[in-house]
Write a protein that holds these residues in place. Structure first.
Motif, mmCIF file in Angstrom:
data_model
loop_
_atom_site.group_PDB
_atom_site.id
_atom_site.type_symbol
_atom_site.label_atom_id
_atom_site.label_comp_id
_atom_site.label_asym_id
_atom_site.label_seq_id
_atom_site.Cartn_x
_atom_site.Cartn_y
_atom_site.Cartn_z
ATOM 1 N N LYS A 277 0.825 -1.207 0.000
ATOM 2 C CA LYS A 277 0.000 0.000 0.000
ATOM 3 C C LYS A 277 0.851 1.245 0.000
ATOM 4 O O LYS A 277 0.503 2.254 -0.653
ATOM 5 N N ASP A 280 2.130 1.813 -3.446
ATOM 6 C CA ASP A 280 1.062 2.382 -4.310
ATOM 7 C C ASP A 280 0.852 3.846 -4.024
ATOM 8 O O ASP A 280 0.621 4.647 -4.922
ATOM 9 N N ALA A 281 0.949 4.236 -2.766
ATOM 10 C CA ALA A 281 0.738 5.655 -2.409
ATOM 11 C C ALA A 281 1.834 6.519 -2.947
ATOM 12 O O ALA A 281 1.624 7.638 -3.412
ATOM 13 N N LYS A 283 3.619 5.980 -5.625
ATOM 14 C CA LYS A 283 3.450 6.081 -7.081
ATOM 15 C C LYS A 283 2.385 7.107 -7.437
ATOM 16 O O LYS A 283 2.532 7.814 -8.428
ATOM 17 N N LYS A 284 1.331 7.188 -6.685
ATOM 18 C CA LYS A 284 0.244 8.115 -6.980
ATOM 19 C C LYS A 284 0.577 9.528 -6.558
ATOM 20 O O LYS A 284 -0.076 10.476 -7.005
ATOM 21 N N CYS A 285 1.591 9.722 -5.662
ATOM 22 C CA CYS A 285 1.894 11.078 -5.147
ATOM 23 C C CYS A 285 2.825 11.774 -6.155
ATOM 24 O O CYS A 285 3.763 11.181 -6.691
ATOM 25 N N ASP A 286 2.603 13.092 -6.380
ATOM 26 C CA ASP A 286 3.391 13.882 -7.356
ATOM 27 C C ASP A 286 4.697 14.362 -6.758
ATOM 28 O O ASP A 286 5.598 14.858 -7.452
#
Length: 287
Positions: A277, A280-281, A283-286
């Motif tokens: 998790k 995944d977080a 990867k989604k954060c800029d």
């Protein structure tokens, strides 16, 4: 026998005796040609209901030529026979009859009384060597000032008129009922075609109603059958879906259990999920 005979008028007397029928009238206003009844009057009677009329009579008798000498020997002549024997005999007989009858009965039953008188008086006349042929009874009379008998006769006439009217009314009623029945039959005959059509129409409407009821019943049964089929389908689909979900969950649980066992226990499995998790977080954060 009739004929000519030698007879000594110095030694005896010739007495004429009629051998034809003799009519004796007990009526003071009428007298026969032979004058034998000139002293006879109506018989005074007293009826059972205490009326006192006078009864006119007529008696027809016959003297046989062979019995004529015996009659003259016993009574002397025909006049004495009538006045001294027949008058009391006839008067007493009808006085006795009148005491057993009311005035109306005496009038209404005159024919029966006459027939009985002929039978009963004939034997008494034979004792006098006489032949009784007929007895005739007139209408009871009363004095001019006495109106009671006339009142009784008036009542009798009114009663008879009432009876005749009653019969007439009954016949008129019967005729009216017959005419009513006839008119009803004619009316029924005239309306028979309409009645037949109406009866047929009623039967048709009844048949149509029965057909509609049967159709509605069939449709209702069809709807009920479809509803039951749909309910069964839904129930089966639900049971299948539930079984599927149960099987999927069971498979996941078994897979997880296998993974746990592969990583060496539950703690390692939890650490692995947390690490996944976080990855995944990131990867989604800029940032």
């Amino acid at each position: 026998m009739p004929g000519k005979y030698a007879f000594n008028t110095d030694a005896g007397k010739v007495v004429l005796v009629p051998t034809t029928n003799i009519i004796l009238k007990w009526n003071k206003t009428e007298t026969g040609d032979h004058k034998y009844d000139e002293n006879l009057t109506e018989v005074d009677i007293i009826t059972k209901d205490a009326f006192e009329p006078s009864l006119p009579l007529s008696v027809v008798m016959h003297i046989d030529y062979k019995q004529a000498p015996w009659v003259i020997q016993r009574f002397g002549d025909i006049g004495m026979l009538v006045n001294q024997s027949l008058d009391p005999l006839v008067s007493a007989y009808f006085k006795d009859v009148a005491q057993t009858k009311t005035l109306i009965e005496l009038i209404q039953e005159r024919s029966a009384i006459r027939e009985r008188a002929v039978l009963e008086m004939k034997e008494k006349f034979e004792k006098y060597n006489l032949q009784l042929e007929e007895v005739l009874i007139g209408t009871p009379k009363t004095t001019v000032t006495d109106t009671q008998i006339e009142n009784i006769l008036m009542q009798l006439r009114e009663r008879q008129i009432a009876e005749e009217k009653k019969v007439t009314y009954q016949k008129q009623q019967s005729a009216a009922e017959s005419e009513k029945s006839l008119r009803e039959a004619q009316a029924v005959a005239e309306q028979q075609s309409f009645l037949t059509k109406s009866k047929i129409q009623i039967e048709i409407e009844g048949n149509n109603g029965a057909a509609l009821a049967s159709r509605a019943e069939q449709e209702s049964n069809q709807i009920i059958a479809l509803a039951k089929a749909n309910a069964s389908k839904i129930k089966l689909e639900g049971e299948a879906e539930a079984s599927k979900e149960s099987n999927v969950g069971l498979a996941k649980a078994q897979a997880i259990e296998a993974q746990v066992k592969a990583y060496g226990g539950a703690e390692y499995r939890v650490i692995q999920e947390i690490t996944d998790k976080l990855a995944d977080a990131v990867k989604k954060c800029d940032c």
